[in-house]
Design an enzyme around this catalytic site. Structure first.
Site, short mmCIF file in Angstrom:
data_model
loop_
_atom_site.label_atom_id
_atom_site.label_comp_id
_atom_site.label_asym_id
_atom_site.label_seq_id
_atom_site.Cartn_x
_atom_site.Cartn_y
_atom_site.Cartn_z
N TYR A 260 7.30 -3.18 -15.22
CA TYR A 260 8.11 -3.00 -14.01
C TYR A 260 9.46 -2.37 -14.34
O TYR A 260 9.88 -1.40 -13.69
CB TYR A 260 8.32 -4.38 -13.35
CG TYR A 260 9.05 -4.35 -12.03
CD1 TYR A 260 8.42 -3.92 -10.87
CD2 TYR A 260 10.38 -4.78 -11.93
CE1 TYR A 260 9.10 -3.91 -9.65
CE2 TYR A 260 11.05 -4.78 -10.73
CZ TYR A 260 10.41 -4.34 -9.58
OH TYR A 260 11.08 -4.34 -8.38
N1 LIG Z 1 12.10 -8.13 -3.42
C1 LIG Z 1 12.83 -7.88 -4.49
O1 LIG Z 1 13.45 -8.78 -5.08
C2 LIG Z 1 12.95 -6.47 -5.01
C3 LIG Z 1 13.95 -6.20 -5.95
C4 LIG Z 1 14.07 -4.91 -6.46
C5 LIG Z 1 13.22 -3.93 -6.02
N2 LIG Z 1 12.26 -4.21 -5.11
C6 LIG Z 1 11.37 -3.11 -4.71
O2 LIG Z 1 11.36 -2.99 -3.31
C7 LIG Z 1 10.10 -2.47 -2.89
C8 LIG Z 1 9.53 -3.35 -1.80
O3 LIG Z 1 9.37 -4.64 -2.33
P1 LIG Z 1 9.17 -5.95 -1.43
O4 LIG Z 1 9.96 -7.01 -2.07
O5 LIG Z 1 9.35 -5.66 -0.01
O6 LIG Z 1 7.63 -6.22 -1.77
P2 LIG Z 1 6.43 -6.84 -0.91
O7 LIG Z 1 5.42 -7.29 -1.88
O8 LIG Z 1 6.96 -7.82 0.07
O9 LIG Z 1 5.92 -5.57 -0.11
C9 LIG Z 1 5.38 -4.48 -0.78
C10 LIG Z 1 4.42 -3.74 0.13
O10 LIG Z 1 3.85 -2.66 -0.62
C11 LIG Z 1 2.47 -2.61 -0.32
N3 LIG Z 1 1.72 -1.95 -1.39
C12 LIG Z 1 1.38 -2.46 -2.60
N4 LIG Z 1 0.64 -1.57 -3.28
C13 LIG Z 1 0.52 -0.48 -2.49
C14 LIG Z 1 -0.15 0.76 -2.63
N5 LIG Z 1 -0.86 1.06 -3.74
N6 LIG Z 1 -0.06 1.65 -1.62
C15 LIG Z 1 0.64 1.37 -0.50
N7 LIG Z 1 1.27 0.20 -0.30
C16 LIG Z 1 1.21 -0.71 -1.28
C17 LIG Z 1 2.05 -4.05 -0.12
O11 LIG Z 1 0.84 -4.17 0.62
C18 LIG Z 1 3.26 -4.62 0.61
O12 LIG Z 1 3.12 -4.52 2.01
C19 LIG Z 1 9.22 -2.40 -4.15
O13 LIG Z 1 9.25 -1.09 -4.67
C20 LIG Z 1 9.92 -3.35 -5.10
O14 LIG Z 1 9.69 -3.05 -6.44
C21 LIG Z 1 12.09 -5.46 -4.60
#
Ligand SMILES: NC(=O)c1ccc[n+]([C@@H]2O[C@H](COP(=O)([O-])OP(=O)(O)OC[C@H]3O[C@@H](n4cnc5c(N)ncnc54)[C@H](O)[C@@H]3O)[C@@H](O)[C@H]2O)c1
Length: 249
Positions: A156
């Site tokens: 990641y």
């Molecule tokens: N939540 C955190 O703490 C955090 C921190 C830093 C970065 N991020 C980044 O923010 C973004 C969103 O994260 P989140 O926390 O909302 O995650 P989440 O798991 O709540 O949502 C992610 C979404 O992406 C979709 N997804 C997964 N694989 C996929 C694919 N192959 N094609 C299309 N859609 C796909 C999932 O179905 C889900 O709806 C991500 O890139 C994550 O790395 C999140």
């Protein structure tokens, strides 16, 4: 005045969490939003709730790690709303928390495909049109892990560092063409992605946030709305933190 009146936006990973909050915020700012996710049923449900509020949003299915799927999503968006002005590369997974020696090839490959190759595929699918129109915004959701590195999250952290490098390089490539490319590095945001990690891993990350709390999806969405708008006029190739002060560089 809404910030994004009639702009066309494509948001990936939009069925929940940060992506869903971005869809809602962009639509409230007047954008026409194509919301796509691997989980099509969830996407349809969430979009129905937003359209019931009068927002212009459609649901689509897309696997961001597949060129065919990405190109189809872009084509559908453009035939529904017109040329894409704003691409938000949000879809991502955290992968499982494990030390380097326990990682499998599948752990590595899957993470890279969904978190990094996706940004390449989606950006490539919109860049020709943006260049021809001399206008566009690409916003990549990276992570503080890509700047600082989180132990037990090597795939990641590596993929997200790649997203930041991609952002900087593409921004310079298209800077003279009216296209802005920026990234956002959130620290811990309260979404279902945290369920992929152990409580200990989440605690490690939260403890490093000077504001002493997790962030909320709408706080990330506010920054995306600004980056997508004409208000963001002298910022490109940047990775802006939304981390409660975790990284100050
Ligand atoms: N939540 C955190 O703490 C955090 C921190 C830093 C970065 N991020 C980044 O923010 C973004 C969103 O994260 P989140 O926390 O909302 O995650 P989440 O798991 O709540 O949502 C992610 C979404 O992406 C979709 N997804 C997964 N694989 C996929 C694919 N192959 N094609 C299309 N859609 C796909 C999932 O179905 C889900 O709806 C991500 O890139 C994550 O790395 C999140």
């Amino acid at each position: 005045m809404p910030l994004l009146e009639k702009k066309v936006a494509l948001v990936t990973g939009a069925a929940r969490g940060i992506g869903l909050a971005i869809v809602e915020r962009l639509a409230r700012e007047g954008a026409h939003v194509a919301a796509v996710d691997l989980d099509y049923d969830a996407q349809v449900r969430e979009v129905a709730a937003l359209t019931a509020q009068g927002l212009t949003v459609t649901a689509g299915q897309c696997d961001v790690g597949s060129r065919v799927s990405v190109e189809a999503a872009v084509a559908t968006t453009e035939s529904t709303y017109g040329p894409i002005d704003i691409l938000v590369n949000n879809a991502g997974i955290a992968g499982r928390a494990a030390p380097l020696e326990d990682l499998t090839d599948a752990d590595w490959d899957n993470l890279m495909r969904i978190d990094l190759t996706s940004v390449f595929l989606c950006s490539q699918a919109v860049i020709r049109g943006m260049k021809a129109r001399k206008s566009g915004r690409i916003i990549n959701i990276a992570s503080i892990a890509g700047k600082e590195g989180n132990p037990n999250m090597i795939p990641y952290s590596s993929a997200k560092a790649g997203v930041i490098g991609f952002t900087k390089a593409l921004a310079k490539e298209v800077a003279q063409l009216g296209i802005y490319v920026n990234a956002i590095a959130p620290a811990v945001i309260e979404t279902p992605i945290l369920q992929q990690l152990t409580p200990a891993q989440v605690q490690y990350m939260v403890q490093r946030i000077p504001l002493g709390r997790v962030g909320q999806p709408h706080e990330v969405a506010a920054l995306v709305a600004w980056m997508a708008s004409d208000e963001c006029s002298f910022t490109t190739g940047q990775c802006l933190d939304i981390s409660g002060g975790r990284a100050t560089y």
